[in-house]
Motif scaffolding. Structure first.
Motif, PDB file in Angstrom:
ATOM      1  N   GLU A   1       0.849  -1.194   0.000  1.00  0.00           N
ATOM      2  CA  GLU A   1       0.000   0.000   0.000  1.00  0.00           C
ATOM      3  C   GLU A   1       0.881   1.240   0.000  1.00  0.00           C
ATOM      4  N   THR A   2       0.272   2.346  -0.329  1.00  0.00           N
ATOM      5  CA  THR A   2       1.065   3.574  -0.354  1.00  0.00           C
ATOM      6  C   THR A   2       1.495   3.888   1.070  1.00  0.00           C
ATOM      7  N   GLU A   3       2.577   4.657   1.181  1.00  0.00           N
ATOM      8  CA  GLU A   3       3.062   5.006   2.513  1.00  0.00           C
ATOM      9  C   GLU A   3       1.976   5.732   3.296  1.00  0.00           C
ATOM     10  N   ARG A   4       1.226   6.563   2.574  1.00  0.00           N
ATOM     11  CA  ARG A   4       0.183   7.316   3.264  1.00  0.00           C
ATOM     12  C   ARG A   4      -0.873   6.389   3.857  1.00  0.00           C
ATOM     13  N   ALA A   5      -1.289   5.423   3.061  1.00  0.00           N
ATOM     14  CA  ALA A   5      -2.280   4.481   3.549  1.00  0.00           C
ATOM     15  C   ALA A   5      -1.715   3.690   4.735  1.00  0.00           C
ATOM     16  N   PHE A   6      -0.444   3.361   4.613  1.00  0.00           N
ATOM     17  CA  PHE A   6       0.234   2.614   5.664  1.00  0.00           C
ATOM     18  C   PHE A   6       0.233   3.422   6.971  1.00  0.00           C
ATOM     19  N   GLN A   7       0.579   4.705   6.846  1.00  0.00           N
ATOM     20  CA  GLN A   7       0.599   5.562   8.032  1.00  0.00           C
ATOM     21  C   GLN A   7      -0.798   5.705   8.618  1.00  0.00           C
ATOM     22  N   LEU A   8      -1.779   5.807   7.712  1.00  0.00           N
ATOM     23  CA  LEU A   8      -3.143   5.989   8.188  1.00  0.00           C
ATOM     24  C   LEU A   8      -3.617   4.813   9.022  1.00  0.00           C
ATOM     25  N   SER A   9      -3.073   3.621   8.722  1.00  0.00           N
ATOM     26  CA  SER A   9      -3.497   2.478   9.520  1.00  0.00           C
ATOM     27  C   SER A   9      -2.993   2.628  10.953  1.00  0.00           C
ATOM     28  N   PHE A  10      -1.868   3.350  11.103  1.00  0.00           N
ATOM     29  CA  PHE A  10      -1.410   3.657  12.462  1.00  0.00           C
ATOM     30  C   PHE A  10      -2.276   4.729  13.088  1.00  0.00           C
ATOM     31  N   VAL A  11      -2.629   5.695  12.226  1.00  0.00           N
ATOM     32  CA  VAL A  11      -3.457   6.791  12.710  1.00  0.00           C
ATOM     33  C   VAL A  11      -4.742   6.268  13.334  1.00  0.00           C
ATOM     34  N   ALA A  12      -5.278   5.221  12.727  1.00  0.00           N
ATOM     35  CA  ALA A  12      -6.516   4.662  13.243  1.00  0.00           C
ATOM     36  C   ALA A  12      -6.364   4.277  14.714  1.00  0.00           C
ATOM     37  N   MET A  13      -5.137   3.862  15.064  1.00  0.00           N
ATOM     38  CA  MET A  13      -4.906   3.488  16.462  1.00  0.00           C
ATOM     39  C   MET A  13      -5.008   4.702  17.383  1.00  0.00           C
ATOM     40  N   TRP A  14      -4.820   5.850  16.764  1.00  0.00           N
ATOM     41  CA  TRP A  14      -4.877   7.075  17.564  1.00  0.00           C
ATOM     42  C   TRP A  14      -6.316   7.488  17.855  1.00  0.00           C
ATOM     43  N   GLY A  15      -7.244   6.757  17.289  1.00  0.00           N
ATOM     44  CA  GLY A  15      -8.652   7.108  17.450  1.00  0.00           C
ATOM     45  C   GLY A  15      -9.045   7.350  18.891  1.00  0.00           C
ATOM     46  N   ASN A  16      -8.597   6.452  19.762  1.00  0.00           N
ATOM     47  CA  ASN A  16      -8.952   6.575  21.172  1.00  0.00           C
ATOM     48  C   ASN A  16      -8.393   7.846  21.786  1.00  0.00           C
ATOM     49  N   ILE A  17      -7.166   8.140  21.389  1.00  0.00           N
ATOM     50  CA  ILE A  17      -6.552   9.355  21.907  1.00  0.00           C
ATOM     51  C   ILE A  17      -7.326  10.577  21.442  1.00  0.00           C
ATOM     52  N   LYS A  18      -7.781  10.492  20.194  1.00  0.00           N
ATOM     53  CA  LYS A  18      -8.579  11.573  19.636  1.00  0.00           C
ATOM     54  C   LYS A  18      -9.821  11.805  20.508  1.00  0.00           C
ATOM     55  N   ILE A  19     -10.500  10.716  20.822  1.00  0.00           N
ATOM     56  CA  ILE A  19     -11.702  10.827  21.651  1.00  0.00           C
ATOM     57  C   ILE A  19     -11.358  11.445  23.000  1.00  0.00           C
ATOM     58  N   MET A  20     -10.233  10.995  23.540  1.00  0.00           N
ATOM     59  CA  MET A  20      -9.827  11.498  24.852  1.00  0.00           C
ATOM     60  C   MET A  20      -9.542  12.997  24.792  1.00  0.00           C
ATOM     61  N   VAL A  21      -8.790  13.384  23.779  1.00  0.00           N
ATOM     62  CA  VAL A  21      -8.464  14.814  23.653  1.00  0.00           C
ATOM     63  C   VAL A  21      -9.742  15.627  23.474  1.00  0.00           C
ATOM     64  N   HIS A  22     -10.652  15.092  22.665  1.00  0.00           N
ATOM     65  CA  HIS A  22     -11.900  15.822  22.461  1.00  0.00           C
ATOM     66  C   HIS A  22     -12.686  15.953  23.755  1.00  0.00           C
ATOM     67  N   SER A  23     -12.677  14.898  24.572  1.00  0.00           N
ATOM     68  CA  SER A  23     -13.429  15.009  25.830  1.00  0.00           C
ATOM     69  C   SER A  23     -12.771  16.024  26.756  1.00  0.00           C
ATOM     70  N   ILE A  24     -11.435  16.037  26.763  1.00  0.00           N
ATOM     71  CA  ILE A  24     -10.764  17.036  27.606  1.00  0.00           C
ATOM     72  C   ILE A  24     -11.144  18.441  27.137  1.00  0.00           C
ATOM     73  N   CYS A  25     -11.124  18.626  25.826  1.00  0.00           N
ATOM     74  CA  CYS A  25     -11.485  19.936  25.285  1.00  0.00           C
ATOM     75  C   CYS A  25     -12.916  20.324  25.686  1.00  0.00           C
TER      76      CYS A  25
END
Ligand SMILES: Nc1ncnc2c1ncn2[C@@H]1O[C@H](COP(=O)(O)OP(=O)(O)O)[C@@H](O)[C@H]1O
Ligand SMILES: [Mg+2]
Lengths: 226, 381
Positions: B233-257
């Motif tokens: 897969e493209t490097e971007r797609a590859f990185q995005l699969s890692f980004v998906a793992m950040w989903g939880n952190i995203k939720i957490m940051v949003h709740s803090i905000c």
């Protein structure tokens, strides 16, 4: 008396409902006040003096009856029209002075003029004239806390007359003052009615103060005594 | 006196309270901007040109399953492929450190410039890296962090392979999206006791963007029924699969905000309510003098808005100045590389401040609208 009537009150009542009980603050009061008259309104505490004054000044509405000031039935004005009308027609003087503490004497007097079209030099002249009339031109940059009670009340009078309203209402303006300051304030009010032709209504329970007026009426339990 | 100066005088009546209110807005908005910027930085896929032309090939089953080295020749023959390099994560701990603090990858140094063209390094360092099998190159961020320079030795103990290695720094690069990594010879990994004949991933450089879909497709097909099926897969797609793992952190940051904004609403609303309640009688006097409701609303709104705006300018301004001019990589010890305060984030923060100003003025405005002059005059100071 040849002057035309300025205030005409007919069968005016004000009733406050407090649960089951009706408190009758004003009971079918009828009264006519002519231009240039200095009316002293006397009566014991709770007799309805302030209520009557508020109705005439357009800050309160009667439960029933008429109140016409200079031919205008106040009932017909909505909130915002009434505010405009007050700005142009009524000068208020309160017992507690009620100056804005963060504004200087000059700025306090200027306050009603912010609502008018008056700008720049014309506005300055008007404010200074009002301050000179009450003898406080030299205190224009003082804050209320830097003035004595009597001076504060004179600034309040300047604020009341700066828009040149035909009607001045004063609710126990000398209640918080020593006798000399009270005398000064009453003299100014008297001069306003005598030489500027303003109609003045003074609420007081001090007979000496009432004596400055051209006519005295008595209220008791919401009713006018003859 | 103008209306504006009257409003300013009112707002500054209780200077300490006004200051505290402005500061709490400022601090909260600073926090809000920082969180948003950090979140963006963490979830941002690389967008450099190099990344658009790179294909990452990994084992279809799992990223931790290796690929046989013989696949290289097959991939190299696919039309459109310019270069293929092995790319294995070493997972080494530096010196006596408890955990990994930067990543090391074994690869083919000869293809460095072809595949990772964005790395900037002096010519002689490229040559030195290629020439010496025990050499490595290190990103500037890490080099700065450990005060390492060319010629220094880097001892590493792998957490994935049963070996320790010592590498000599041949060059220090910068200019990539992540100047933290260490790169060294895959040959050396094989010899030092890695797993010869196996690699973790292939990194493939494709000739043009147009050929990307066809090439990835061809690579996937080439090993479709082999013992090691791959996922290209493209490097971007590859990185995005890692980004998906950040989903939880995203939720957490949003709740803090959300909590921050909510607290802020309470603080400003109570400040404004207090400020107006103290002035109830004065507002009644203004009404008596002929001020209408809408003028009093405007006063209250302007005061509340002004406090919020001032706080916003300080908070957002500080964040912007700090993140634009200070070295974030240094401040965060290389955890974050850049903090970009984007117009979008500034806009969001400003919107929060504006809403704050409006919301805080609501309750006092309603109270003032309901107040009759007579009732207001009776309130004590
Ligand atoms: N908001 C109110 N609710 C109930 N009763 C009221 C209210 N305001 C005034 N009153 C009553 O109306 C009467 C007249 O009040 P007021 O005009 O203030 O008297 P005065 O100024 O002569 O002392 C009093 O008995 C007072 O208790
Ligand atoms: Mg009274």
């Amino acid at each position: 008396m040849s002057a035309p009537p300025v205030v005409v009150i007919q069968e005016t009542s004000k009733i406050y409902q407090q649960g089951e009980i009706n408190v009758i603050a004003l009971d079918r009061v009828s009264l006519t006040i002519r231009g240039g008259e200095f009316l002293s309104l006397m009566g014991p505490s709770g007799s309805g003096k302030s209520t009557l004054l508020h109705i005439v000044a357009g800050v309160d509405r009667p439960t029933s009856g008429e109140c016409c000031v200079r031919g205008i039935d106040l009932k017909r004005l909505n909130e915002s029209e009434l505010a405009d009308w007050r700005n142009q027609n009524v000068g208020f003087v309160f017992q507690a002075f009620n100056l804005i503490p963060v504004l200087t004497a000059y700025e306090n007097v200027e306050l009603p003029l912010l609502l008018t079209r008056l700008r720049g030099k014309a506005r300055r002249t008007q404010v200074n004239t009002a301050l000179e009339l009450v003898g406080l031109a030299d205190r224009r940059n003082h804050l209320p806390r830097q003035l004595s009670g009597g001076q504060e009340q004179r600034v309040a009078i300047a604020r009341a007359l700066v828009t040149d309203p035909p009607l001045m209402v004063a609710d126990e303006p000398t209640g918080n003052l020593d006798s000399q300051s009270a005398h000064d304030v009453l003299t100014i009010l008297q001069a306003l009615s005598r030489s500027a032709g303003k109609t003045v209504i003074l609420v007081t329970h001090d007979p000496k103060a009432a004596a400055f007026g051209t006519r005295t009426v008595h209220l008791e339990k919401g009713q006018l005594l003859n | 006196m103008t209306i504006a100066s009257f409003i300013t005088k009112n707002a500054l009546r209780n200077k300490r309270r006004a200051l505290l209110c402005v500061l709490s807005v400022a601090v909260s908005l600073f926090l809000l901007v920082t969180l948003q910027v950090a979140l963006r930085e963490v979830t941002l896929p690389p967008e450099d040109v190099g990344a658009a032309l790179r294909v990452v090939v990994r084992n279809k089953i799992s990223i931790s399953s290796p690929l046989p080295a013989r696949q290289r020749a097959v991939i190299e023959r696919i039309p459109g492929v310019e270069a293929v390099s092995p790319f294995s994560f070493f997972g080494g701990k530096y010196r006596n450190e408890e955990s990994m603090s930067f990543a090391q990858f074994a690869m083919d140094p000869k293809l460095l410039r072809k595949i990772f063209g964005e790395a900037k390094m002096p010519e002689n360092q490229y040559a030195a890296f290629e020439a010496d099998q025990t050499a490595c190159i290190l990103g500037k961020v890490t080099a700065d962090k450990y005060r390492l320079k060319v010629g220094d030795r880097v001892p590493l103990t792998s957490t994935l392979y049963p070996c320790s290695i010592e590498l000599k720094i041949a060059g220090i690069y910068e200019g990539t999206i992540d100047d933290r990594n260490l790169l060294f010879h895959h040959k050396y990994l094989d010899e030092a006791g890695g797993s010869p004949g196996w690699v973790a991933m292939w990194w493939v450089k494709v000739r043009s963007v147009e050929e990307m879909p066809r090439v990835t497709e061809a690579i996937n097909r080439a090993f479709a029924s082999s013992s090691a099926e791959v996922r290209a897969e493209t490097e971007r797609a590859f990185q995005l699969s890692f980004v998906a793992m950040w989903g939880n952190i995203k939720i957490m940051v949003h709740s803090i905000c959300t909590v921050v904004v909510f607290t802020l609403v309470l603080v400003t609303a109570s400040t404004m309510s207090m400020a107006i309640r103290e002035r109830f009688r004065e507002l009644a006097v203004l009404k008596a003098l002929g001020y209408r409701r809408r003028e009093l609303f405007a006063f209250i709104l302007a005061e509340s808005f002004g406090l919020a705006a001032l706080g916003a300018i300080i908070g957002i301004g500080t964040a912007w100045t700090l993140f634009t001019h200070a070295s974030i990589a240094k401040l965060t010890q290389g955890i974050f590389l850049t903090f970009e305060v984007t117009p979008r984030i500034i806009g969001q923060a400003a919107l929060v401040a504006a809403s704050l100003g409006i919301i805080a003025s609501l309750a006092p405005s309603i109270a003032v609208a309901r107040m009759s002059v007579v009732e207001g005059l009776k309130t004590l100071d």
